[in-house]
Design a protein around this motif. Structure first.
Motif, PDB file in Angstrom:
ATOM      1  N   LEU A  50       0.825  -1.212   0.000  1.00 12.50           N
ATOM      2  CA  LEU A  50       0.000   0.000   0.000  1.00 12.50           C
ATOM      3  C   LEU A  50       0.853   1.254   0.000  1.00 12.50           C
ATOM      4  O   LEU A  50       0.537   2.245  -0.667  1.00 12.50           O
ATOM      5  CB  LEU A  50      -0.912   0.008   1.227  1.00 12.50           C
ATOM      6  CG  LEU A  50      -2.142  -0.893   1.211  1.00 12.50           C
ATOM      7  CD1 LEU A  50      -2.799  -0.890   2.590  1.00 12.50           C
ATOM      8  CD2 LEU A  50      -3.150  -0.443   0.153  1.00 12.50           C
ATOM      9  N   LYS A  51       1.946   1.222   0.749  1.00 15.01           N
ATOM     10  CA  LYS A  51       2.801   2.390   0.890  1.00 15.01           C
ATOM     11  C   LYS A  51       3.875   2.478  -0.201  1.00 15.01           C
ATOM     12  O   LYS A  51       4.681   3.413  -0.215  1.00 15.01           O
ATOM     13  CB  LYS A  51       3.430   2.396   2.282  1.00 15.01           C
ATOM     14  CG  LYS A  51       2.401   2.630   3.391  1.00 15.01           C
ATOM     15  CD  LYS A  51       3.024   2.513   4.775  1.00 15.01           C
ATOM     16  CE  LYS A  51       1.999   2.781   5.870  1.00 15.01           C
ATOM     17  NZ  LYS A  51       1.502   4.179   5.894  1.00 15.01           N
ATOM     18  N   GLY A  52       3.884   1.493  -1.104  1.00 18.05           N
ATOM     19  CA  GLY A  52       4.828   1.529  -2.216  1.00 18.05           C
ATOM     20  C   GLY A  52       6.269   1.330  -1.809  1.00 18.05           C
ATOM     21  O   GLY A  52       7.183   1.869  -2.444  1.00 18.05           O
ATOM     22  N   VAL A  53       6.496   0.551  -0.753  1.00 20.24           N
ATOM     23  CA  VAL A  53       7.858   0.305  -0.259  1.00 20.24           C
ATOM     24  C   VAL A  53       8.392  -0.976  -0.905  1.00 20.24           C
ATOM     25  O   VAL A  53       7.806  -2.053  -0.745  1.00 20.24           O
ATOM     26  CB  VAL A  53       7.873   0.169   1.269  1.00 20.24           C
ATOM     27  CG1 VAL A  53       9.294  -0.074   1.761  1.00 20.24           C
ATOM     28  CG2 VAL A  53       7.283   1.414   1.919  1.00 20.24           C
ATOM     29  N   ALA A  54       9.482  -0.863  -1.632  1.00 20.05           N
ATOM     30  CA  ALA A  54      10.073  -2.018  -2.295  1.00 20.05           C
ATOM     31  C   ALA A  54      10.815  -2.888  -1.283  1.00 20.05           C
ATOM     32  O   ALA A  54      11.441  -2.377  -0.345  1.00 20.05           O
ATOM     33  CB  ALA A  54      11.030  -1.565  -3.391  1.00 20.05           C
TER      34      ALA A  54
END
Length: 209
Positions: A21-25
């Motif tokens: 959801l937070k776009g953290v790879a």
């Protein structure tokens, strides 16, 4: 960063959803709990011998899913998983903790292994035990959330919903009667339509079998 995870771990589901959801790879590192890999070299990383564990870019190791979620919320505040006033945030946490503290600790693999091993309980008894505590927890959760919103506390996913989604996986796995929990199944179905959630579900993981 690296996420040490097991495909069917409900606590890992929570963290995978938050990261997506937070776009953290992140790099996914599987830990096969059924083969005891959590008690091998991995135990040096996480002495609790559980998943998930998140290793940050600087090597810092974070364990315990709720602590990891709190870190992600602070480090990557958008989208927020704890919206609203301080009081509203406390209500979200309380519902999340019903899943994290009341259901999961008594329904995890370590407990089931002990029940069937040292306590010599039958599979039928273990299933009844699992279903009992999920029913107790879901009943409380359903009473704590809002009755008329797309998700547990509003129009967007919160910390509470992430825990619910993972626990619904377990509920279906153990054959829990979900008829009394229509509100929860509706939330879960709606959440599963979100791409970030779908990518975090057990069947979408590289170690799924």
């Amino acid at each position: 960063m690296k996420l040490y995870s097991y495909w069917r771990s409900t606590t890992s589901v929570r963290v995978r959803i938050a990261l997506n959801l937070k776009g953290v790879a992140y790099d996914y590192v599987p830990v096969d709990l059924t083969k005891g890999e959590q008690a091998g070299d991995y135990a040096a990383l996480n002495p609790s011998k559980g998943v998930p564990a998140l290793v940050l870019e600087d090597g810092t190791v974070l364990t315990q899913s709720q602590a990891i979620l709190e870190y992600l919320e602070a480090a990557y505040p958008e989208p927020s998983l704890l919206p609203g006033t301080v009081a509203q945030q406390a209500q979200i946490r309380a519902a999340a903790f019903v899943i994290a503290c009341d259901i999961h600790p008594v329904n995890n693999l370590k407990v089931l292994t002990y029940l069937k091993g040292q306590m010599d309980q039958s599979q039928e008894a273990v299933v009844a035990y699992m279903q009992h505590w999920m029913t107790e927890g879901f009943t409380a959760y359903q009473s704590l959330i809002r009755p008329d919103t797309p998700f547990s506390f509003g129009d967007t996913l919160t910390l509470a919903d992430l825990g619910l989604i993972g626990q619904m996986v377990n509920a279906r796995r153990w054959g829990l009667d979900l008829a009394p929990f229509a509100r929860l199944t509706d939330i879960d179905a709606r959440a599963r339509e979100i791409e970030a959630v779908a990518r975090a579900l057990p069947e979408a993981q590289p170690d799924a079998n």
